[in-house]
Design an enzyme around this catalytic site. Structure first.
Site, PDB file in Angstrom:
ATOM      1  N   ARG A  75       0.852  -1.188   0.000  1.00  0.00           N
ATOM      2  CA  ARG A  75       0.000   0.000   0.000  1.00  0.00           C
ATOM      3  C   ARG A  75       0.890   1.240   0.000  1.00  0.00           C
ATOM      4  O   ARG A  75       1.891   1.295   0.747  1.00  0.00           O
ATOM      5  CB  ARG A  75      -0.894   0.040   1.252  1.00  0.00           C
ATOM      6  CG  ARG A  75      -2.107  -0.862   1.192  1.00  0.00           C
ATOM      7  CD  ARG A  75      -3.095  -0.413   0.107  1.00  0.00           C
ATOM      8  NE  ARG A  75      -4.235  -1.305   0.004  1.00  0.00           N
ATOM      9  CZ  ARG A  75      -4.295  -2.366  -0.811  1.00  0.00           C
ATOM     10  NH1 ARG A  75      -3.281  -2.665  -1.579  1.00  0.00           N
ATOM     11  NH2 ARG A  75      -5.388  -3.106  -0.864  1.00  0.00           N
ATOM     12  N   HIS A  97      -1.439   0.078  -9.764  1.00  0.00           N
ATOM     13  CA  HIS A  97      -2.061  -0.883  -8.847  1.00  0.00           C
ATOM     14  C   HIS A  97      -2.535  -2.138  -9.606  1.00  0.00           C
ATOM     15  O   HIS A  97      -3.721  -2.445  -9.646  1.00  0.00           O
ATOM     16  CB  HIS A  97      -3.233  -0.227  -8.097  1.00  0.00           C
ATOM     17  CG  HIS A  97      -3.589  -0.945  -6.820  1.00  0.00           C
ATOM     18  ND1 HIS A  97      -4.090  -0.319  -5.718  1.00  0.00           N
ATOM     19  CD2 HIS A  97      -3.508  -2.256  -6.466  1.00  0.00           C
ATOM     20  CE1 HIS A  97      -4.313  -1.202  -4.754  1.00  0.00           C
ATOM     21  NE2 HIS A  97      -3.964  -2.389  -5.195  1.00  0.00           N
ATOM     22  N   GLU A 121      -4.590   7.306  -4.996  1.00  0.00           N
ATOM     23  CA  GLU A 121      -4.707   6.582  -6.262  1.00  0.00           C
ATOM     24  C   GLU A 121      -5.908   7.084  -7.050  1.00  0.00           C
ATOM     25  O   GLU A 121      -7.010   7.125  -6.496  1.00  0.00           O
ATOM     26  CB  GLU A 121      -4.816   5.087  -5.994  1.00  0.00           C
ATOM     27  CG  GLU A 121      -3.519   4.525  -5.398  1.00  0.00           C
ATOM     28  CD  GLU A 121      -3.510   3.006  -5.265  1.00  0.00           C
ATOM     29  OE1 GLU A 121      -4.492   2.359  -5.670  1.00  0.00           O
ATOM     30  OE2 GLU A 121      -2.509   2.477  -4.748  1.00  0.00           O
TER      31      GLU A 121
HETATM   32  N1  NAI Z   1      -0.901  -4.382  -5.168  1.00  0.00           N
HETATM   33  C1  NAI Z   1      -1.881  -5.227  -5.125  1.00  0.00           C
HETATM   34  O1  NAI Z   1      -2.658  -5.327  -6.067  1.00  0.00           O
HETATM   35  C2  NAI Z   1      -2.048  -6.088  -3.944  1.00  0.00           C
HETATM   36  C3  NAI Z   1      -1.688  -5.624  -2.719  1.00  0.00           C
HETATM   37  N2  NAI Z   1      -1.867  -6.407  -1.605  1.00  0.00           N
HETATM   38  C4  NAI Z   1      -1.409  -5.859  -0.333  1.00  0.00           C
HETATM   39  O2  NAI Z   1      -0.502  -6.749   0.240  1.00  0.00           O
HETATM   40  C5  NAI Z   1      -0.758  -6.859   1.616  1.00  0.00           C
HETATM   41  C6  NAI Z   1      -0.342  -8.231   2.080  1.00  0.00           C
HETATM   42  O3  NAI Z   1      -1.199  -9.200   1.547  1.00  0.00           O
HETATM   43  P1  NAI Z   1      -1.194 -10.694   2.117  1.00  0.00           P
HETATM   44  O4  NAI Z   1       0.185 -11.197   2.122  1.00  0.00           O
HETATM   45  O5  NAI Z   1      -2.213 -11.439   1.377  1.00  0.00           O
HETATM   46  O6  NAI Z   1      -1.654 -10.434   3.608  1.00  0.00           O
HETATM   47  P2  NAI Z   1      -1.281 -11.285   4.887  1.00  0.00           P
HETATM   48  O7  NAI Z   1      -2.208 -10.849   5.946  1.00  0.00           O
HETATM   49  O8  NAI Z   1      -1.209 -12.733   4.529  1.00  0.00           O
HETATM   50  O9  NAI Z   1       0.203 -10.800   5.241  1.00  0.00           O
HETATM   51  C7  NAI Z   1       0.501  -9.580   5.838  1.00  0.00           C
HETATM   52  C8  NAI Z   1       1.650  -9.830   6.792  1.00  0.00           C
HETATM   53  O10 NAI Z   1       2.110  -8.589   7.273  1.00  0.00           O
HETATM   54  C9  NAI Z   1       2.515  -8.768   8.599  1.00  0.00           C
HETATM   55  N3  NAI Z   1       2.623  -7.499   9.308  1.00  0.00           N
HETATM   56  C10 NAI Z   1       1.661  -6.773   9.925  1.00  0.00           C
HETATM   57  N4  NAI Z   1       2.187  -5.667  10.466  1.00  0.00           N
HETATM   58  C11 NAI Z   1       3.522  -5.699  10.193  1.00  0.00           C
HETATM   59  C12 NAI Z   1       4.588  -4.841  10.493  1.00  0.00           C
HETATM   60  N5  NAI Z   1       4.430  -3.715  11.189  1.00  0.00           N
HETATM   61  N6  NAI Z   1       5.832  -5.191  10.061  1.00  0.00           N
HETATM   62  C13 NAI Z   1       6.027  -6.313   9.364  1.00  0.00           C
HETATM   63  N7  NAI Z   1       5.031  -7.179   9.053  1.00  0.00           N
HETATM   64  C14 NAI Z   1       3.793  -6.855   9.451  1.00  0.00           C
HETATM   65  C15 NAI Z   1       1.466  -9.680   9.170  1.00  0.00           C
HETATM   66  O11 NAI Z   1       1.923 -10.356  10.315  1.00  0.00           O
HETATM   67  C16 NAI Z   1       1.241 -10.638   8.011  1.00  0.00           C
HETATM   68  O12 NAI Z   1       2.041 -11.797   8.144  1.00  0.00           O
HETATM   69  C17 NAI Z   1      -2.264  -6.595   1.756  1.00  0.00           C
HETATM   70  O13 NAI Z   1      -2.574  -6.051   2.996  1.00  0.00           O
HETATM   71  C18 NAI Z   1      -2.543  -5.650   0.640  1.00  0.00           C
HETATM   72  O14 NAI Z   1      -2.495  -4.353   1.157  1.00  0.00           O
HETATM   73  C19 NAI Z   1      -2.373  -7.674  -1.681  1.00  0.00           C
HETATM   74  C20 NAI Z   1      -2.766  -8.167  -2.899  1.00  0.00           C
HETATM   75  C21 NAI Z   1      -2.667  -7.414  -4.119  1.00  0.00           C
HETATM   76  O1  HPV Z   2      -6.153  -7.258  -2.814  1.00  0.00           O
HETATM   77  C1  HPV Z   2      -5.554  -6.200  -2.582  1.00  0.00           C
HETATM   78  O2  HPV Z   2      -5.237  -5.824  -1.443  1.00  0.00           O
HETATM   79  C2  HPV Z   2      -5.227  -5.311  -3.681  1.00  0.00           C
HETATM   80  O3  HPV Z   2      -4.533  -4.341  -3.473  1.00  0.00           O
HETATM   81  C3  HPV Z   2      -5.833  -5.518  -4.988  1.00  0.00           C
HETATM   82  O4  HPV Z   2      -6.695  -4.426  -5.154  1.00  0.00           O
HETATM   83  P1  HPV Z   2      -7.697  -4.353  -6.376  1.00  0.00           P
HETATM   84  O5  HPV Z   2      -8.816  -5.276  -6.072  1.00  0.00           O
HETATM   85  O6  HPV Z   2      -6.924  -4.761  -7.576  1.00  0.00           O
HETATM   86  O7  HPV Z   2      -8.161  -2.942  -6.432  1.00  0.00           O
END
Ligand code: NAI
Ligand code: HPV
Length: 593
Positions: free
Chosen positions: A281, A329, A310
Site C-alpha cells: 500500500r 495498482h 490513487e
Molecule cells: N498491489 C496489489 O494489487 C495487492 C496488494 N496487496 C497488499 O498486500 C498486503 C499483504 O497481503 P497478504 O500477504 O495477502 O496479507 P497477509 O495478511 O497474509 O500478510 C501480511 C503480513 O504482514 C505482517 N505485518 C503486519 N504488520 C507488520 C509490520 N508492522 N511489520 C512487518 N510485518 C507486518 C502480518 O503479520 C502478516 O504476516 C495486503 O494487505 C494488501 O495491502 C495484496 C494483494 C494485491
Molecule cells: O487485494 C488487494 O489488497 C489489492 O490491493 C488488490 O486491489 P484491487 O482489487 O486490484 O483494487
C-alpha cells in the site's frame, strides 16, 4: 431472507476509471419483495452495464458476477461519485468493492441499516471503515487468497524490471533512441532481499526470489518462525532487515501502525543504493521522504504499484522520477486472479446474506460452519430467552447486568458461546430499541447501552454429545411486571432447553414449566386449584385463539403456580382483560416471542 422468496433481485453496478474520490463499486442487492417498478428500474440499469469486465479495469470478474446474479439482483455501477454511492447504498443489502472504493462511515450512515455485507474483492481492507461497519452490524468479508500469487508475481516482475531498467529502456527505444550504456542494470543473484511482512504474498515472493538465487531475509513480528525456516528465510528485526538488504519488498497491510513506517529516519538506516519494491500500500511509505531518499542516492531505485493517493496526481514527482518504475495498482490484475477473487468474494457474500458466518469475515468472530449448524436451535433459544426476559422487565427499570448460564456436559473449551451471547443481546436489545443486532455488532451494542453480559458455565455429568443442556438468562437489579418471574435471589430468570430440535421454555423464576417457544406466550400466576386451566382455556377458545402448548408449574400442591400458555395469534385487549378478571389469577403477562 430473500433467498427463500420467489423473487430475487440482482443489481450490479461498477466504476470505470477511478474518479478523484476513488469511488468504484459493485453493488449487490437482494430484496425480499421489491415493489414492481423498483424491480424494473434495477433490471434496466443492469442491462445497461457492461457484462464482462476486462482484467485491466478495476471490475469484478465475470464468473463472480454470474454467481451473484444467480442469487440476487446485481447492479454493476463502476462510475459512482461518493455522493452517488451514498444514495445507492440504502437500496442494497450488499456492496462489493475493489481497492478504489472508500467505504467510509458516511456510506454506512447513508445505508440506514439496510447494508448487511460489504465484500472486498481482494485482500487489503484499508478502504473500508471497519469500526463503522461493526457499529452498523454490517459484516465485512474479503477474498484473501485468490490474488496472492498474482501480487507476488507482480512484485517479482517489478524487482527484475527495475534491476534491468526495462521500463525506462522500453520508453527510450520507443522514443527512437538506442542507449545501451545508459541502462546497465544490477544482477539479482547473490543479493539480499528483505521481505517486510512475511504473510501470504511476502512468503510467495520469498520462494520466487530464492529461485532467482537471492539471499532472502524477512521481518514480520507475527510470522511463525518455522514457516520462514521451511522456505529458507531468516526472520530478523526491522532494523537488521532494512540495514542489510540490497532490495526491500513491502508486503505488510496498511494499518495505523504501518502508516508511513518508511520515513526519513527509516531510509537513513538503509544501505546506500538500496532498491525498494512496493506492491502493498502506498500509505506505508512517506512518499515525500522516499523522494528525498531517491534524490540523495540513499535509494537507487524504486518500483511502485501502489500510491498514497490513487491515482496519484498527474504531476507526481515520484511517478515521473527517472529511477522509479510504476504500475497503476496492477498487483492483483491477472485474468486468473480476478476470476478467482470474484468467485471467492461472491461465495463469501452469498454465504453471509444467507446468514452463514463467512470464514473470511474481517469484523466478526469466526464460527466454524459445523459449530454453527450444531448450535442453530440453541441460537434460536438464546434469542427467545433474551426477548422473553426483557419483556418481563417493568417499564422504566434499566437493565444493566445480564447473566447467561450454560449448563453443559461439554468441556468449556469445546463450546463456543460467542454467537449465543450475541443472540441473547439481540433478544434483549431489539424489542426495546431500533437497533439491529447481530454477531458483528452485539458486543458493541451491549457496551454502548451499558449492558454488562456475564457468561457462566455449569459443568454437568453426562454425555458431551449434546452441546448444551440448558440456557438460563438472568436480569439483575430490575423490577418485573410479572412477580412470578423473579427468582428467590430477586432477579428475573428464564431458562430453556432444546427438545427434539425445538426451543422450549423450562423455567420461569422458581417455577418449572415446559412450553414450546413458538408463536406467543401468556404467563398467569395463580394459587394452584382445580378449574383455572379450563376457565382461561375457554376464554381463549371463545376468542378463537389457538392454544399450541400449555404447561403448569407449581411450587407445591395448593401453593403458588404459574400457567404458561403458547398461543399462535396475538390476543386482543378484550381477551387479555377477561384473563385478568378471571378469579384466582393473581397476575398475568402476554409476551411476544
Ligand atoms: N498491489 C496489489 O494489487 C495487492 C496488494 N496487496 C497488499 O498486500 C498486503 C499483504 O497481503 P497478504 O500477504 O495477502 O496479507 P497477509 O495478511 O497474509 O500478510 C501480511 C503480513 O504482514 C505482517 N505485518 C503486519 N504488520 C507488520 C509490520 N508492522 N511489520 C512487518 N510485518 C507486518 C502480518 O503479520 C502478516 O504476516 C495486503 O494487505 C494488501 O495491502 C495484496 C494483494 C494485491
Ligand atoms: O487485494 C488487494 O489488497 C489489492 O490491493 C488488490 O486491489 P484491487 O482489487 O486490484 O483494487
Amino acid at each position: 431472507m430473500a433467498l427463500a422468496t420467489p423473487l430475487r433481485h440482482l443489481l450490479a453496478a461498477q466504476p470505470a476509471a477511478p474518479e478523484p474520490t476513488g469511488t468504484t463499486a459493485t453493488l449487490t442487492t437482494q430484496r425480499a419483495f421489491p415493489p414492481h417498478n423498483h424491480r424494473r428500474r434495477l433490471r434496466a440499469r443492469f442491462a445497461a452495464s457492461p457484462a464482462s469486465p476486462g482484467p485491466t479495469r478495476a471490475k469484478l470478474g465475470a464468473a463472480g458476477l454470474e454467481l451473484l446474479r444467480s442469487f440476487a439482483n446485481v447492479d454493476c455501477a463502476y462510475e459512482l461519485t461518493a455522493e452517488e454511492l451514498r444514495a445507492k447504498v440504502s437500496l442494497v443489502d450488499a456492496l462489493v468493492v475493489r481497492s478504489a472504493t472508500r467505504v467510509s462511515r458516511e456510506v454506512f450512515e447513508a445505508a440506514r441499516g439496510r447494508l448487511r455485507v460489504v465484500g472486498r474483492a481482494g485482500v487489503g481492507i484499508d478502504n473500508v471503515d471497519l469500526q463503522a461497519a461493526t457499529e452498523a452490524g454490517c459484516l465485512v468479508v474479503n477474498a484473501p487468497t485468490a490474488n496472492t500469487v498474482a501480487a507476488a508475481e507482480h512484485a517479482v516482475a517489478l524487482l527484475a524490471a527495475m534491476a534491468r531498467n526495462v521500463a525506462q529502456a522500453d520508453a527510450s527505444l520507443k522514443a527512437g533512441k538506442w542507449q545501451r550504456s545508459k541502462f546497465v542494470g544490477v544482477s539479482l543473484v547473490g543479493k539480499t532481499l528483505a521481505i517486510m511482512g512475511f504473510g501470504k504474498v511476502g512468503s510467495e515472493v520469498a520462494r520466487r526470489a530464492k529461485g532467482l538465487g537471492m539471499d532472502v531475509i524477512a521481518h514480520d513480528p507475527y510470522a511463525p518462525v518455522d514457516r520462514a525456516r521451511a522456505i529458507g528465510v531468516d526472520l530478523v528485526s526491522f532494523d537488521e532487515a532494512i540495514s542489510t538488504a540490497d532490495f526491500i519488498s513491502l508486503h505488510m497491510p496498511l494499518t495505523p501502525s504501518t502508516t508511513k513506517l518508511f520515513d526519513d529516519e527509516t531510509f537513513a538506516k538503509m544501505t546506500k543504493g538500496v532498491r525498494i519494491i512496493n506492491v502493498a500500500r502506498g500509505g506505508v511509505v512517506d512518499e515525500e521522504a522516499l523522494l528525498r531518499a531517491l534524490d540523495n542516492g540513499t535509494v537507487a531505485q524504486a518500483a511502485l504499484d501502489v500510491f498514497f493517493e490513487e491515482p496519484p496526481p498527474k504531476d507526481s514527482k515520484l511517478v515521473h522520477h527517472e529511477n522509479v518504475t510504476v504500475t497503476p495498482h496492477l498487483g492483483a490484475s491477472t485474468t486468473e486472479a480476478q476470476e478467482g477473487v470474484a468467485i471467492e468474494i461472491a461465495e463469501a457474500v452469498i454465504g453471509a446474506l444467507k446468514g452463514d458466518l463467512a470464514a473470511t469475515a474481517v469484523n466478526a468472530p469466526m464460527v466454524l460452519a459445523e459449530v454453527l449448524s450444531e448450535l442453530s436451535p440453541y441460537i434460536v433459544l438464546a434469542e427467545k430467552l433474551g426477548r422473553l426476559a426483557v419483556q418481563l422487565v417493568a417499564g422504566g427499570s434499566g437493565i444493566k447486568g445480564v447473566k447467561v448460564v450454560y449448563s453443559s456436559a461439554r468441556d468449556p473449551d469445546d463450546l463456543d458461546t460467542r454467537i449465543l451471547r450475541a443472540m441473547v443481546t439481540k433478544g434483549i436489545v431489539e424489542p426495546i430499541s431500533s437497533a439491529f443486532v447481530n454477531i458483528v455488532n452485539a458486543d458493541y451494542v451491549a457496551k454502548q447501552r451499558g449492558l454488562r453480559i456475564i457468561e457462566e458455565r455449569v459443568l454437568l455429568d453426562g454425555s458431551p454429545e449434546v452441546p448444551i443442556s440448558s440456557i438460563q438468562v438472568q436480569l439483575a437489579n430490575v423490577e418485573s411486571k410479572f412477580a412470578g418471574a423473579l427468582s428467590d435471589e430477586g432477579d428475573i430468570r428464564v431458562e430453556g432447553k432444546v427438545k427434539d430440535g425445538t426451543p422450549h421454555l423450562t423455567l420461569v423464576g422458581p417455577f418449572s414449566v415446559d412450553v414450546s417457544l413458538e408463536g406467543n406466550l401468556i404467563l398467569c400466576r395463580q394459587v394452584d386449584q382445580p378449574g383455572i386451566i379450563g376457565k382461561v382455556g375457554s376464554i381463549l377458545g371463545k376468542m378463537n385463539l389457538n392454544v399450541n402448548f400449555m404447561s403448569v408449574g407449581r411450587i407445591a400442591p395448593g401453593k403458588q403456580a404459574i400457567m404458561a400458555i403458547g398461543i399462535d395469534e396475538e390476543p386482543d385487549k378484550e381477551a387479555l382483560k377477561l384473563i385478568g378478571e378471571t378469579p384466582s389469577v393473581q397476575e398475568f403477562v402476554f409476551l411476544k416471542l
